[in-house]
Scaffold this motif. Sequence first.
Motif, PDB file in Angstrom:
ATOM      1  N   VAL A 227       0.837  -1.196   0.000  1.00  0.00           N
ATOM      2  CA  VAL A 227       0.000   0.000   0.000  1.00  0.00           C
ATOM      3  C   VAL A 227       0.878   1.255   0.000  1.00  0.00           C
ATOM      4  N   ILE A 228       1.969   1.215   0.750  1.00  0.00           N
ATOM      5  CA  ILE A 228       2.912   2.334   0.831  1.00  0.00           C
ATOM      6  C   ILE A 228       4.322   1.816   0.564  1.00  0.00           C
ATOM      7  N   SER A 229       5.227   2.726   0.305  1.00  0.00           N
ATOM      8  CA  SER A 229       6.633   2.360   0.104  1.00  0.00           C
ATOM      9  C   SER A 229       7.322   2.184   1.455  1.00  0.00           C
TER      10      SER A 229
ATOM     11  N   LEU B  70       1.845  13.828   3.928  1.00  0.00           N
ATOM     12  CA  LEU B  70       0.460  13.674   3.477  1.00  0.00           C
ATOM     13  C   LEU B  70       0.397  13.603   1.953  1.00  0.00           C
ATOM     14  N   GLY B  71       1.187  14.417   1.268  1.00  0.00           N
ATOM     15  CA  GLY B  71       1.222  14.367  -0.188  1.00  0.00           C
ATOM     16  C   GLY B  71       1.665  13.005  -0.695  1.00  0.00           C
ATOM     17  N   LEU B  72       2.708  12.444  -0.092  1.00  0.00           N
ATOM     18  CA  LEU B  72       3.172  11.101  -0.466  1.00  0.00           C
ATOM     19  C   LEU B  72       2.103  10.053  -0.177  1.00  0.00           C
TER      20      LEU B  72
ATOM     21  N   ASP C  12      -3.921   6.895  -3.837  1.00  0.00           N
ATOM     22  CA  ASP C  12      -4.513   6.951  -5.177  1.00  0.00           C
ATOM     23  C   ASP C  12      -4.137   5.705  -5.972  1.00  0.00           C
ATOM     24  N   GLN C  13      -2.883   5.302  -5.881  1.00  0.00           N
ATOM     25  CA  GLN C  13      -2.436   4.085  -6.566  1.00  0.00           C
ATOM     26  C   GLN C  13      -3.180   2.863  -6.033  1.00  0.00           C
TER      27      GLN C  13
END
Length: 174
Positions: free
Chosen positions: A105-107, A148-150, A156-157
């Motif tokens: 979900v996240i990097s 928050l932007g990241l 979104d992905q």
Amino acid sequence: MTARERKIARLKRLISEINEDLRAIDQIAGKARALFEEVNARTGPVPDRDLMAMAAYLHHFYTGVESMFERISRQIDGGPVKAGDWHRELLRSMAVELEGLRPGVISRELMDELDEYRRFCHLFRHAYAGELRWLKMCHLAENMGDILGLLKSKMDQFKTFITGVIEELEKNIE
């Protein structure tokens, strides 16, 4: 309603809930940014009420992120493990691809950044107000908008991935 239709409804609800979580997190980040700018424009010691307010914003920011991750874990992964260090494990699990189930979900980099907020939450919940220091919170408050932007980009992905799953499920209904 068939099992497939229930799964579609559950995934659509997950996307809506993620969007709602992101809106709430965005509002918190905006309030934290305003307080950060106000405090940094002043001279002298930071009043305790501002320390507590910023600490609460930082806490609520990460709590919102964690709630979103819990939703994903419940709906996709089968639920978070509720071991003693479940907060850390939930965050770590979001950076891991579950083959055949979902991508990460996240990097790992975002996981490391969010882990600083998670650790702050632990401190906030277990510390006395007198232990809070503006300089220790400053970095987190200042970087909240970038983080928050990241996060929004990664979410979104992830929502695009979920939308693809929904579309595949809907094809098989017709």
